[in-house]
Design a protein around this motif. Structure first.
Motif, PDB file in Angstrom:
ATOM      1  N   LEU A  28      17.667 -19.872  -9.221  1.00 23.15           N
ATOM      2  CA  LEU A  28      16.879 -18.573  -8.846  1.00 23.15           C
ATOM      3  C   LEU A  28      16.558 -17.257  -9.709  1.00 23.15           C
ATOM      4  O   LEU A  28      15.459 -16.699  -9.853  1.00 23.15           O
ATOM      5  N   LEU A  29      17.762 -17.759 -11.103  1.00 24.06           N
ATOM      6  CA  LEU A  29      17.513 -16.841 -11.367  1.00 24.06           C
ATOM      7  C   LEU A  29      16.234 -17.368 -12.527  1.00 24.06           C
ATOM      8  O   LEU A  29      16.347 -17.882 -13.081  1.00 24.06           O
ATOM      9  N   THR A  30      16.470 -15.978 -13.046  1.00 24.46           N
ATOM     10  CA  THR A  30      14.651 -15.645 -14.483  1.00 24.46           C
ATOM     11  C   THR A  30      14.589 -16.043 -15.166  1.00 24.46           C
ATOM     12  O   THR A  30      14.471 -15.588 -16.405  1.00 24.46           O
ATOM     13  N   LYS A  31      16.115 -14.730 -15.318  1.00 23.36           N
ATOM     14  CA  LYS A  31      16.379 -13.666 -16.558  1.00 23.36           C
ATOM     15  C   LYS A  31      16.898 -14.804 -17.673  1.00 23.36           C
ATOM     16  O   LYS A  31      17.624 -15.657 -18.044  1.00 23.36           O
ATOM     17  N   PRO A  32      16.526 -14.523 -19.213  1.00 19.33           N
ATOM     18  CA  PRO A  32      16.710 -15.584 -20.585  1.00 19.33           C
ATOM     19  C   PRO A  32      18.313 -15.111 -20.596  1.00 19.33           C
ATOM     20  O   PRO A  32      19.122 -14.817 -19.943  1.00 19.33           O
ATOM     21  N   GLU A  33      18.977 -15.619 -21.475  1.00 17.65           N
ATOM     22  CA  GLU A  33      20.359 -15.899 -22.281  1.00 17.65           C
ATOM     23  C   GLU A  33      20.716 -14.788 -22.810  1.00 17.65           C
ATOM     24  O   GLU A  33      19.597 -14.450 -23.251  1.00 17.65           O
ATOM     25  N   GLY A  34      21.077 -14.571 -22.759  1.00 21.35           N
ATOM     26  CA  GLY A  34      22.278 -13.262 -22.979  1.00 21.35           C
ATOM     27  C   GLY A  34      21.694 -11.942 -22.305  1.00 21.35           C
ATOM     28  O   GLY A  34      22.413 -10.650 -22.744  1.00 21.35           O
ATOM     29  N   HIS A 120      20.733  -0.466  -7.052  1.00 17.09           N
ATOM     30  CA  HIS A 120      20.575   1.807  -8.016  1.00 17.09           C
ATOM     31  C   HIS A 120      21.293   0.577  -8.923  1.00 17.09           C
ATOM     32  O   HIS A 120      21.424   1.365 -10.380  1.00 17.09           O
ATOM     33  N   GLN A 121      21.871  -0.322  -8.803  1.00 19.94           N
ATOM     34  CA  GLN A 121      23.220  -1.463 -10.296  1.00 19.94           C
ATOM     35  C   GLN A 121      22.015  -1.823 -11.344  1.00 19.94           C
ATOM     36  O   GLN A 121      22.572  -2.433 -12.045  1.00 19.94           O
ATOM     37  N   LEU A 122      20.772  -2.220 -10.540  1.00 15.39           N
ATOM     38  CA  LEU A 122      19.485  -3.279 -11.376  1.00 15.39           C
ATOM     39  C   LEU A 122      19.005  -2.386 -12.216  1.00 15.39           C
ATOM     40  O   LEU A 122      18.358  -1.433 -12.341  1.00 15.39           O
ATOM     41  N   VAL A 123      18.853  -2.471 -13.944  1.00  9.38           N
ATOM     42  CA  VAL A 123      17.616  -2.122 -14.075  1.00  9.38           C
ATOM     43  C   VAL A 123      16.224  -2.456 -13.580  1.00  9.38           C
ATOM     44  O   VAL A 123      15.996  -3.853 -13.037  1.00  9.38           O
ATOM     45  N   LEU A 124      15.131  -1.759 -13.815  1.00 12.11           N
ATOM     46  CA  LEU A 124      13.940  -2.049 -13.232  1.00 12.11           C
ATOM     47  C   LEU A 124      13.475  -3.314 -13.778  1.00 12.11           C
ATOM     48  O   LEU A 124      13.576  -3.388 -15.095  1.00 12.11           O
ATOM     49  N   GLY A 125      12.932  -3.872 -12.955  1.00  7.81           N
ATOM     50  CA  GLY A 125      12.472  -5.058 -12.788  1.00  7.81           C
ATOM     51  C   GLY A 125      13.768  -6.033 -13.102  1.00  7.81           C
ATOM     52  O   GLY A 125      13.106  -7.641 -13.160  1.00  7.81           O
ATOM     53  N   GLY A 126      15.126  -5.572 -12.938  1.00  4.35           N
ATOM     54  CA  GLY A 126      16.125  -6.190 -12.618  1.00  4.35           C
ATOM     55  C   GLY A 126      15.879  -7.431 -11.404  1.00  4.35           C
ATOM     56  O   GLY A 126      15.207  -6.416 -10.221  1.00  4.35           O
ATOM     57  N   GLU A 127      16.780  -8.751 -11.122  1.00  2.00           N
ATOM     58  CA  GLU A 127      16.399  -9.834  -9.862  1.00  2.00           C
ATOM     59  C   GLU A 127      17.866  -9.477  -9.017  1.00  2.00           C
ATOM     60  O   GLU A 127      18.768  -9.554  -9.722  1.00  2.00           O
ATOM     61  N   PHE A 128      17.870  -9.271  -7.970  1.00  2.00           N
ATOM     62  CA  PHE A 128      19.111  -9.756  -6.966  1.00  2.00           C
ATOM     63  C   PHE A 128      18.845 -11.834  -6.272  1.00  2.00           C
ATOM     64  O   PHE A 128      17.509 -11.300  -5.183  1.00  2.00           O
ATOM     65  N   VAL A 129      19.879 -12.828  -6.749  1.00  2.00           N
ATOM     66  CA  VAL A 129      20.017 -13.727  -5.786  1.00  2.00           C
ATOM     67  C   VAL A 129      20.945 -13.522  -5.428  1.00  2.00           C
ATOM     68  O   VAL A 129      21.398 -13.482  -5.558  1.00  2.00           O
ATOM     69  N   CYS A 130      20.565 -14.354  -3.909  1.00  2.00           N
ATOM     70  CA  CYS A 130      22.036 -14.399  -3.056  1.00  2.00           C
ATOM     71  C   CYS A 130      21.598 -15.334  -2.369  1.00  2.00           C
ATOM     72  O   CYS A 130      20.246 -15.648  -1.823  1.00  2.00           O
ATOM     73  N   GLU A 131      22.738 -15.989  -1.640  1.00  2.00           N
ATOM     74  CA  GLU A 131      22.845 -16.428  -0.900  1.00  2.00           C
ATOM     75  C   GLU A 131      23.748 -16.740   0.235  1.00  2.00           C
ATOM     76  O   GLU A 131      25.317 -16.511  -0.371  1.00  2.00           O
ATOM     77  N   PHE A 132      23.757 -16.256   1.607  1.00  2.00           N
ATOM     78  CA  PHE A 132      24.986 -16.931   2.517  1.00  2.00           C
ATOM     79  C   PHE A 132      24.456 -16.691   3.746  1.00  2.00           C
ATOM     80  O   PHE A 132      23.513 -17.755   3.831  1.00  2.00           O
ATOM     81  N   GLY A 133      25.653 -15.968   5.274  1.00  2.00           N
ATOM     82  CA  GLY A 133      25.395 -16.765   6.243  1.00  2.00           C
ATOM     83  C   GLY A 133      24.128 -16.487   6.577  1.00  2.00           C
ATOM     84  O   GLY A 133      23.856 -15.045   7.031  1.00  2.00           O
ATOM     85  N   GLY A 134      23.086 -17.180   7.347  1.00  2.00           N
ATOM     86  CA  GLY A 134      21.753 -17.102   8.251  1.00  2.00           C
ATOM     87  C   GLY A 134      22.176 -16.674   9.879  1.00  2.00           C
ATOM     88  O   GLY A 134      23.041 -17.307   9.830  1.00  2.00           O
ATOM     89  N   TYR A 135      21.316 -16.048  10.415  1.00  2.00           N
ATOM     90  CA  TYR A 135      21.627 -16.498  11.463  1.00  2.00           C
ATOM     91  C   TYR A 135      21.256 -17.607  12.382  1.00  2.00           C
ATOM     92  O   TYR A 135      20.881 -18.928  11.490  1.00  2.00           O
ATOM     93  N   GLY A 136      22.180 -17.759  13.605  1.00  2.00           N
ATOM     94  CA  GLY A 136      22.770 -19.076  14.131  1.00  2.00           C
ATOM     95  C   GLY A 136      23.550 -19.872  13.233  1.00  2.00           C
ATOM     96  O   GLY A 136      24.694 -21.018  13.593  1.00  2.00           O
ATOM     97  N   ARG A 248      15.691 -14.016  -3.532  1.00  2.00           N
ATOM     98  CA  ARG A 248      15.114 -13.548  -4.379  1.00  2.00           C
ATOM     99  C   ARG A 248      14.353 -12.611  -4.730  1.00  2.00           C
ATOM    100  O   ARG A 248      13.469 -12.366  -4.458  1.00  2.00           O
ATOM    101  N   ALA A 249      15.185 -11.118  -4.870  1.00  2.00           N
ATOM    102  CA  ALA A 249      14.251  -9.750  -5.019  1.00  2.00           C
ATOM    103  C   ALA A 249      14.373  -8.989  -6.135  1.00  2.00           C
ATOM    104  O   ALA A 249      14.631  -8.821  -7.196  1.00  2.00           O
ATOM    105  N   VAL A 250      13.268  -9.350  -6.981  1.00  2.00           N
ATOM    106  CA  VAL A 250      13.137  -8.350  -7.942  1.00  2.00           C
ATOM    107  C   VAL A 250      12.869  -6.169  -7.679  1.00  2.00           C
ATOM    108  O   VAL A 250      12.684  -6.239  -7.177  1.00  2.00           O
ATOM    109  N   ARG A 251      14.134  -5.441  -8.520  1.00  2.00           N
ATOM    110  CA  ARG A 251      13.781  -4.329  -8.589  1.00  2.00           C
ATOM    111  C   ARG A 251      12.561  -3.612  -8.771  1.00  2.00           C
ATOM    112  O   ARG A 251      11.745  -3.863  -9.608  1.00  2.00           O
ATOM    113  N   VAL A 252      12.260  -2.454  -8.057  1.00  2.00           N
ATOM    114  CA  VAL A 252      10.238  -2.584  -8.141  1.00  2.00           C
ATOM    115  C   VAL A 252       9.913  -0.876  -8.418  1.00  2.00           C
ATOM    116  O   VAL A 252       9.140  -0.504  -8.475  1.00  2.00           O
TER     117      VAL A 252
END
Length: 253
Positions: A28-34, A120-136, A248-252
């Motif tokens: 789910l990450l879309t950021k380039p190498e580096g 707050h720890q992300l640059v504007l346009g930075g992305e947060f990609v996560c998986e964790f336990g969901g309902y049930g 996958r969420a993007v800081r706006v």
């Protein structure tokens, strides 16, 4: 995240499925190498290492000293720092923050504060990609433990946070994210060995047993697994009825 007293060697030996499943979340990450990517709740560092192999500049963050020592041993040349997901701070804002199998450990009351901090720890346009336990997630195990605790005159505390998409997406938006991908899905997960379910309970269900006599703990775990044998023992293996949630969420803002 809570500073859980992990048995790091057992975790790495018997629960390798945790980072293994997490590899697909990286897609789910879309950021380039580096790009600067933080592995939040990096555990033993196996996914941190995979992120580095993809060409990212990586930092692993975890609140467990035991896990951090193991991560440093597993991942030569990668930087790590101790930090709690709710209030960790970076010297440089990240291009992306990645997290696997962590957020369900955070108390419900702290979830919004945590998401605000991650944003707050992300640059504007930075992305947060996560998986964790969901309902049930693992509901058959938790509900049976609840019944067995009750049979002994005790209350089984529900300490994990397993949200729906409908609950969590608005929280991400409130923190300043635009949610671009969300999925909630069943993922029955095989456990290692004939004692796999007992080992899973001992590793991951710690808080309800705190202060309990060891013999009573063993008795409750045995009662629980025997009552679940007809449903979770399949093809000579134990399964746990995992449900996962991905974003996958993007800081706006």
């Amino acid at each position: 995240m809570p500073n859980i007293d992990w048995n790091a060697s057992d975790y790495q030996k018997h629960f390798s499925f945790v980072p293994s499943y997490g590899e697909s979340v990286m897609e789910l990450l879309t950021k380039p190498e580096g790009a600067f990517v933080v592995d939040l709740g990096c555990g033993n560092g196996m996914l941190t290492k995979k992120l580095a192999e993809k060409g990212y500049h990586v930092l692993g963050v975890d609140d467990s000293e035991t896990m951090l020592r193991l991560a440093e041993k597993n991942c030569s040349g990668i930087s790590f720092q101790k930090g709690n997901a709710v209030d960790f701070s970076l010297k440089q804002k990240a291009d992306a923050i990645f997290s696997n199998a962590v957020l369900h450990w955070i108390d419900a009351k702290d979830q919004q504060k945590m998401l605000d901090n991650i944003c707050h720890q992300l640059v504007l346009g930075g992305e947060f990609v996560c998986e964790f336990g969901g309902y049930g997630c693992a509901e058959q195990v938790h509900s049976m433990l609840e019944k067995c605790f009750a049979a002994h005159g005790m209350t089984y505390p529900r300490v994990f946070y397993f949200p729906t998409i409908g609950t969590y997406a608005p929280m991400l938006e409130q923190a300043g994210f635009r949610v671009e991908y969300a999925s909630l899905f069943d993922r029955p997960t095989v456990q290692d060995g004939r004692d796999g379910l007992a080992d899973w309970i001992s590793m991951f269900v710690k808080t309800p047993f705190l202060g309990m006599d060891d013999s009573l703990k063993k008795e409750i775990i045995w009662e629980t697994i025997e009552k679940l044998r007809d449903t979770l023992w399949q093809q000579d293996h134990w399964f746990v009825d995992y449900v996962r949630i991905r974003f996958r969420a993007v800081r706006v803002k």
